[in-house]
Design an enzyme around this catalytic site. Sequence first.
Site, PDB file in Angstrom:
ATOM      1  N   THR A   1       2.538  17.110  32.034  1.00 48.91           N
ATOM      2  CA  THR A   1       1.071  16.318  31.713  1.00 48.91           C
ATOM      3  C   THR A   1       1.353  16.240  30.146  1.00 48.91           C
ATOM      4  O   THR A   1       1.167  14.974  29.457  1.00 48.91           O
ATOM      5  CB  THR A   1      -0.306  16.750  32.112  1.00 48.91           C
ATOM      6  OG1 THR A   1      -0.439  17.199  33.791  1.00 48.91           O
ATOM      7  CG2 THR A   1      -1.440  16.789  31.533  1.00 48.91           C
TER       8      THR A   1
ATOM      9  N   GLN B   1       9.154  16.150  39.415  1.00 45.90           N
ATOM     10  CA  GLN B   1       9.096  16.446  41.576  1.00 45.90           C
ATOM     11  C   GLN B   1      11.005  16.526  41.596  1.00 45.90           C
ATOM     12  O   GLN B   1      11.420  16.990  42.705  1.00 45.90           O
ATOM     13  CB  GLN B   1       8.539  15.418  42.148  1.00 45.90           C
ATOM     14  CG  GLN B   1       7.459  15.903  42.361  1.00 45.90           C
ATOM     15  CD  GLN B   1       6.588  16.872  43.081  1.00 45.90           C
ATOM     16  OE1 GLN B   1       7.388  17.511  43.827  1.00 45.90           O
ATOM     17  NE2 GLN B   1       5.070  17.908  42.219  1.00 45.90           N
TER      18      GLN B   1
ATOM     19  N   SER C   1       8.892  19.825  34.605  1.00 46.16           N
ATOM     20  CA  SER C   1       8.032  20.472  33.693  1.00 46.16           C
ATOM     21  C   SER C   1       8.247  21.488  34.699  1.00 46.16           C
ATOM     22  O   SER C   1       8.905  21.602  35.820  1.00 46.16           O
ATOM     23  CB  SER C   1       6.870  20.073  34.814  1.00 46.16           C
ATOM     24  OG  SER C   1       5.508  21.519  34.939  1.00 46.16           O
TER      25      SER C   1
ATOM     26  N   HIS D   1       7.096  24.141  35.780  1.00 43.95           N
ATOM     27  CA  HIS D   1       7.009  25.206  37.270  1.00 43.95           C
ATOM     28  C   HIS D   1       6.685  24.677  38.793  1.00 43.95           C
ATOM     29  O   HIS D   1       7.113  25.367  39.762  1.00 43.95           O
ATOM     30  CB  HIS D   1       5.231  25.051  37.376  1.00 43.95           C
ATOM     31  CG  HIS D   1       4.616  24.046  37.258  1.00 43.95           C
ATOM     32  ND1 HIS D   1       3.836  24.000  38.620  1.00 43.95           N
ATOM     33  CD2 HIS D   1       4.216  23.349  36.322  1.00 43.95           C
ATOM     34  CE1 HIS D   1       3.005  22.790  38.013  1.00 43.95           C
ATOM     35  NE2 HIS D   1       3.058  22.299  37.227  1.00 43.95           N
TER      36      HIS D   1
ATOM     37  N   THR E   1       2.648  27.502  17.267  1.00 38.07           N
ATOM     38  CA  THR E   1       3.724  28.589  17.540  1.00 38.07           C
ATOM     39  C   THR E   1       4.585  28.350  19.055  1.00 38.07           C
ATOM     40  O   THR E   1       3.334  28.117  20.023  1.00 38.07           O
ATOM     41  CB  THR E   1       3.338  29.619  17.145  1.00 38.07           C
ATOM     42  OG1 THR E   1       3.084  29.446  16.115  1.00 38.07           O
ATOM     43  CG2 THR E   1       4.364  30.602  17.434  1.00 38.07           C
TER      44      THR E   1
ATOM     45  N   CYS F   1      -5.054  19.089  42.896  1.00 40.06           N
ATOM     46  CA  CYS F   1      -6.202  18.487  41.562  1.00 40.06           C
ATOM     47  C   CYS F   1      -7.336  20.044  41.665  1.00 40.06           C
ATOM     48  O   CYS F   1      -7.565  20.551  42.498  1.00 40.06           O
ATOM     49  CB  CYS F   1      -7.840  18.080  42.909  1.00 40.06           C
ATOM     50  SG  CYS F   1      -9.003  17.104  42.017  1.00 40.06           S
TER      51      CYS F   1
END
Length: 387
Positions: free
Chosen positions: A72, A179, A199, A201, A239, A327
């Site tokens: 994001t 993705q 990303s 994760h 940091t 969501c």
Amino acid sequence: MVDRSYFDWNATAPLRPQAVAALADALTVAGNPSSVHAEGRAARRLVERAREQVAALVGAEPGNVFFTSGGTEANMLALTPAIETAQDKRPRGRLLLSAIEHSSVRTGGRFPAAMVEDVPVKADGSVDLDALGAALARAARPLVSLMLANNETGVVQPVAEAAAITHAAGGLVHVDAVQGPGRMPCDIAALGADLLTISAHKLGGPKGVGALVRRGDAIHFPEPLIRGGGQERGLRAGTENVAGIVAFGAAADAVREQCAAEAERMRTLREALEAGLRAIAPDVVIFGEAAQRLPNTTLFAVEGMKAETAVIAFDLEGIAVSSGAACSSGKVQPSHVLAAMGVSPALLRGAVRVSLGWTTTDADVECFLAAWRKLAKALSKGHSIAA
Ligand code: PLP
């Protein structure tokens, strides 16, 4: 026999063992990467090693990787009119977005709403390149933001073709590739992307860390996203999340080594899953089937099925699936992706997403199909998972 089967990898993936080990090690490193003493330098070395690993995953130079708090934030960093190139220091005049982007792109980042324009997708879930071409012809110094693969349908977007026409029109291209890694190749030059979001994760690293990658240092952001101590070469103060970044790097290395084999394995499992879905409920609709899809994603619906109820019913059977995009509010919203593909409201509210990963087994698929058999039977009798 497995207790639970996790089929929500597009929402988030479990940590890879390599990431767990790297995270545990890095948590004991005391130094701040900005400090000049030995402890600080040790932390800095870890961050820079991870930068190399993440850069290698997408074929970039380490100096072009900017760590962020996730996909994001990387999207927010990328989507600003204030992007300069070596040739053109004027602000971008327009942001062109596909209608199926993730909400972090759909909101337009730092562009004023009046400068943002939607590009439609076709019924198969891929962006309409003719419509993109027409929008480019109207736009001055556009920035085009396209996802590599859709998080709901798994449909892989024609990013390289879109990049070619965008560059020919004097535009720049940002690709939200969140993705992609671990499921398909993701080389920034092959995609034709000027900027790329990833990303941790989604690929087996921790939540809360990601990166914006630029293709070359000719692209410049004169405005930081976060002001402060000037970390990440002035773009994003604060940091560094040293342990998270180190684990991201370890996961990136693992993906680079294993992606091709894992993708093939997932494809085989997904084919078995879809064949089973159909055998049990012949009228099942699998969205985006006509297009190229990620090997791990199936978004399906049966008329009369209500997604929220189906997700709960699957959960009670030990199967974690989702109703389209995760969501934060936990509230199920009608899918803007399926709406953009022209899917009827009756089917749209029944869409269930099943996404696989590298630990998914045949036994998981069997458990899923056993649960689906029960649900489909209840549905055919008009109760339990019907609206
Ligand atoms: N872009 C896409 C396509 C995604 O699927 C997601 C997460 O679901 C994001 C961006 C946001 O990434 P993050 O959760 O790291 O902020």
